[in-house]
Design a protein around this motif. Structure first.
Motif, PDB file in Angstrom:
ATOM      1  N   PHE A  43       0.911  -1.039  -0.048  1.00  0.00           N
ATOM      2  CA  PHE A  43      -0.013   0.037  -0.051  1.00  0.00           C
ATOM      3  C   PHE A  43       0.837   1.294   0.000  1.00  0.00           C
ATOM      4  N   PHE A  44       1.787   1.344   0.887  1.00  0.00           N
ATOM      5  CA  PHE A  44       2.746   2.557   1.081  1.00  0.00           C
ATOM      6  C   PHE A  44       3.896   2.631   0.022  1.00  0.00           C
ATOM      7  N   GLU A  45       4.276   1.756  -0.751  1.00  0.00           N
ATOM      8  CA  GLU A  45       5.194   1.767  -1.773  1.00  0.00           C
ATOM      9  C   GLU A  45       4.871   2.758  -2.858  1.00  0.00           C
ATOM     10  N   GLY A  46       5.736   3.825  -3.128  1.00  0.00           N
ATOM     11  CA  GLY A  46       5.302   4.993  -4.027  1.00  0.00           C
ATOM     12  C   GLY A  46       4.737   5.938  -3.261  1.00  0.00           C
ATOM     13  N   LYS A  47       3.983   6.971  -3.906  1.00  0.00           N
ATOM     14  CA  LYS A  47       3.526   8.071  -3.383  1.00  0.00           C
ATOM     15  C   LYS A  47       1.937   7.941  -2.696  1.00  0.00           C
ATOM     16  N   THR A  48       1.894   8.354  -1.880  1.00  0.00           N
ATOM     17  CA  THR A  48       0.503   8.611  -1.060  1.00  0.00           C
ATOM     18  C   THR A  48       0.252   9.910  -0.484  1.00  0.00           C
ATOM     19  N   VAL A  49      -1.050  10.217  -0.344  1.00  0.00           N
ATOM     20  CA  VAL A  49      -1.430  11.325   0.150  1.00  0.00           C
ATOM     21  C   VAL A  49      -2.408  11.308   1.371  1.00  0.00           C
ATOM     22  N   LEU A  78      10.501  -0.951   5.125  1.00  0.00           N
ATOM     23  CA  LEU A  78       9.564   0.027   4.430  1.00  0.00           C
ATOM     24  C   LEU A  78       9.815   1.454   5.113  1.00  0.00           C
ATOM     25  N   THR A  79      10.473   2.419   4.231  1.00  0.00           N
ATOM     26  CA  THR A  79      10.734   3.652   4.542  1.00  0.00           C
ATOM     27  C   THR A  79       9.700   4.765   4.353  1.00  0.00           C
ATOM     28  N   LEU A  80       9.048   5.376   5.302  1.00  0.00           N
ATOM     29  CA  LEU A  80       7.890   6.336   4.714  1.00  0.00           C
ATOM     30  C   LEU A  80       8.647   8.081   5.151  1.00  0.00           C
ATOM     31  N   VAL A  81       8.758   8.698   3.897  1.00  0.00           N
ATOM     32  CA  VAL A  81       8.866  10.049   4.154  1.00  0.00           C
ATOM     33  C   VAL A  81       7.779  10.678   4.201  1.00  0.00           C
ATOM     34  N   GLU A  82       7.197  11.290   5.517  1.00  0.00           N
ATOM     35  CA  GLU A  82       6.083  12.023   5.648  1.00  0.00           C
ATOM     36  C   GLU A  82       6.116  13.378   5.764  1.00  0.00           C
TER      37      GLU A  82
END
Length: 180
Positions: A43-49, A78-82
């Motif tokens: 779900f979170f791989e790539g771009k999410t808003v 999984l790395t999430l840059v928020e």
């Protein structure tokens, strides 16, 4: 006079505690509302808003925000840059590093998070718990998050996070994630 004020304050505190206790939080389900399977790494791989707001226990909404998320999955982490933008113009960046520790379990860290966050995926649901020093106007406030996420469609995720301090619920963060 002082004894009466102490008594009134005691009743007020007891009332607030009872009110907070009446609002039950979700539990990891034994049965599911859908046959969807939430996989955070997919779900979170790539771009999410995400679009969200904080609501206090009295129903006030003091803050709204959007979050642009860039996720990368390397097969283990999984790395999430928020990147947060608040309705008052303030910005913030939080970078989560999540590690898949089992078929449906996760741990994670981010600046400000005390210790290690832990989570479990079950069907279309994910529960994530952590303690964080949350930035506020006058510095930081140490709070506990009990995050609940539900996969609504393949590209939409609903998140409700219960925020507490010293065991007393302060409010909730409601977020709606959408894959780009």
């Amino acid at each position: 006079m002082i004894a009466r004020r102490v008594l009134i304050l005691g009743f007020a505190i007891a009332g607030l505690a009872a009110l907070a206790a009446c609002s039950a939080k979700p539990r990891v389900p034994k049965t599911f509302l859908s046959d969807r399977q939430l996989n955070l790494e997919e779900f979170f791989e790539g771009k999410t808003v995400a679009y969200g707001q904080f609501q206090d226990v009295l129903g006030n909404v003091p803050r709204r925000f959007t979050v642009d998320i860039d996720g990368t999955w390397d097969g283990e982490t999984l790395t999430l840059v928020e990147d947060f933008v608040y309705d008052d113009g303030a910005t913030e960046q939080r970078i989560w590093t999540l590690t898949k520790t089992g078929e449906d379990t996760w741990t994670g860290t981010a600046p400000g998070v005390l210790g290690t966050a832990s989570g479990i995926e079950r069907g279309d649901t994910f529960n994530w718990k952590y303690k964080i020093d949350l930035p506020v106007k006058d510095g930081t406030m140490r709070v506990n998050f009990d995050d609940w996420m539900w996969l609504l469609t393949d590209d939409r995720l609903l998140n409700r996070a219960y925020v507490s301090r010293f065991g007393v619920r302060l409010g909730e963060v409601i977020l709606f994630f959408e894959k780009k």
